[in-house]
Design an enzyme around this catalytic site. Sequence first.
Site, PDB file in Angstrom:
ATOM      1  CG  ASP A  21      59.222  48.075   8.843  1.00  0.00           C
ATOM      2  OD1 ASP A  21      59.644  47.158   9.582  1.00  0.00           O
ATOM      3  OD2 ASP A  21      58.635  49.086   9.278  1.00  0.00           O
ATOM      4  CG  HIS A  38      63.296  38.556  10.671  1.00  0.00           C
ATOM      5  ND1 HIS A  38      62.910  39.829  10.326  1.00  0.00           N
ATOM      6  CD2 HIS A  38      63.378  38.540  12.024  1.00  0.00           C
ATOM      7  CE1 HIS A  38      62.769  40.559  11.437  1.00  0.00           C
ATOM      8  NE2 HIS A  38      63.042  39.792  12.469  1.00  0.00           N
ATOM      9  CG  LEU A 132      71.336  44.938  -9.088  1.00  0.00           C
ATOM     10  CD1 LEU A 132      70.577  46.209  -9.450  1.00  0.00           C
ATOM     11  CD2 LEU A 132      70.386  43.901  -8.487  1.00  0.00           C
TER      12      LEU A 132
HETATM   13  C1  IPE Z   1      64.186  49.754   9.707  1.00  0.00           C
HETATM   14  O1  IPE Z   1      63.099  49.063  10.191  1.00  0.00           O
HETATM   15  C2  IPE Z   1      65.362  48.844   9.615  1.00  0.00           C
HETATM   16  C3  IPE Z   1      65.262  47.748   8.636  1.00  0.00           C
HETATM   17  C4  IPE Z   1      64.290  47.519   7.815  1.00  0.00           C
HETATM   18  C5  IPE Z   1      66.400  46.867   8.619  1.00  0.00           C
HETATM   19  P1  IPE Z   1      62.670  49.133  11.733  1.00  0.00           P
HETATM   20  O2  IPE Z   1      61.446  48.299  11.854  1.00  0.00           O
HETATM   21  O3  IPE Z   1      63.806  48.759  12.602  1.00  0.00           O
HETATM   22  O4  IPE Z   1      62.347  50.671  11.914  1.00  0.00           O
HETATM   23  P2  IPE Z   1      61.664  51.443  13.131  1.00  0.00           P
HETATM   24  O5  IPE Z   1      62.534  51.255  14.330  1.00  0.00           O
HETATM   25  O6  IPE Z   1      60.311  50.870  13.334  1.00  0.00           O
HETATM   26  O7  IPE Z   1      61.605  52.863  12.675  1.00  0.00           O
HETATM   27  C1  IPE Z   2      62.059  44.573   9.140  1.00  0.00           C
HETATM   28  O1  IPE Z   2      60.926  43.985   9.682  1.00  0.00           O
HETATM   29  C2  IPE Z   2      63.255  43.672   9.222  1.00  0.00           C
HETATM   30  C3  IPE Z   2      64.301  44.110  10.147  1.00  0.00           C
HETATM   31  C4  IPE Z   2      64.287  45.182  10.870  1.00  0.00           C
HETATM   32  C5  IPE Z   2      65.453  43.251  10.243  1.00  0.00           C
HETATM   33  P1  IPE Z   2      60.548  44.199  11.214  1.00  0.00           P
HETATM   34  O2  IPE Z   2      61.180  43.093  12.001  1.00  0.00           O
HETATM   35  O3  IPE Z   2      60.884  45.558  11.650  1.00  0.00           O
HETATM   36  O4  IPE Z   2      59.002  43.980  11.170  1.00  0.00           O
HETATM   37  P2  IPE Z   2      57.910  44.762  12.051  1.00  0.00           P
HETATM   38  O5  IPE Z   2      58.070  46.223  11.775  1.00  0.00           O
HETATM   39  O6  IPE Z   2      58.173  44.403  13.487  1.00  0.00           O
HETATM   40  O7  IPE Z   2      56.614  44.213  11.545  1.00  0.00           O
HETATM   41 MG    MG Z   3      59.825  47.289  11.663  1.00  0.00          MG
END
Ligand code: IPE
Ligand code: IPE
Ligand code: MG
Length: 251
Positions: A21, A38, A132
């Site tokens: 995240d 990303h 792995l």
């Molecule tokens: C969880 O992250 C999903 C992934 C890392 C793919 P999110 O950023 O979507 O989670 P929430 O919605 O903030 O909890």
């Molecule tokens: C996690 O990073 C990746 C995916 C959910 C695909 P985020 O895109 O949720 O990044 P933040 O939480 O907005 O910083």
């Molecule tokens: Mg996020």
Amino acid sequence: MNESADSSDRVLPRHIAVVMDGNGRWANKRHLPRAAGHKAGVGSTRKIVENCVTRNIEALTIFAFSSENWNRPASEVSSLMSLFVSTITSEVRKLHKKDVCVKFIGDRSRFSAKLQNSINESEDLTKDNTGLHFNIAANYGGRWDVVNACKSLFDDLTKNHGVIQDIDEKIFNSYMSLSEVPAPDLFIRTGGEQRISNFLMWQLAYSELYFIDTLWPDFSDDDFDRALDWFVSRQRRFGKTGQQVLDEQSA
Ligand code: IPE
Ligand code: IPE
Ligand code: MG
């Protein structure tokens, strides 16, 4: 020995699950589009896979796209889908050379034919690899996983004229995603949020949960080492007392 052990004989996790995240915030801080975050995150994913391979970790499961991530703006979803196709295409041969077995978990039926093809090809190419187990959760949700398992189990019970009394946790688990590997010992979430976000709810029942503020694109080899050090320092009791665990270790 069940667990993976490194050169210093520390007992490392056999299975690590990661919520990657913070990509969006990483990009925002740099005044870049979220898609750039990303893209930058792919480098951290490559590194953690390499680190797991080097340390003979048995399984790594990453959360790449949740069933709730469809709620994001269409442009972000579509940039993520393109990134998945290009990353799978560019990385899978390298993973194959490292003897990595790639598997996707989640409902892939909502993905484009192109992405489903890339997924199927990567799984097919690497299916006999014995290194792995690299599991990628894409359009995955923990609740979906439980409901999906219930449907398949019910289907089998009906076909085989089985009875409900035959079902136990072991049988139920065999219908869940990742039943071929042990449950995650260590869960890592970057980006500062302390939540599961509908990741592996059943499988995380006894995992050690590690949260760090570092945003995923900044996740370094040192961050990974610190997570392992923290894991090694935990006493896993599984309901027993601390003294019982110590007694068992010295026996
Ligand atoms: C969880 O992250 C999903 C992934 C890392 C793919 P999110 O950023 O979507 O989670 P929430 O919605 O903030 O909890
Ligand atoms: C996690 O990073 C990746 C995916 C959910 C695909 P985020 O895109 O949720 O990044 P933040 O939480 O907005 O910083
Ligand atoms: Mg996020």
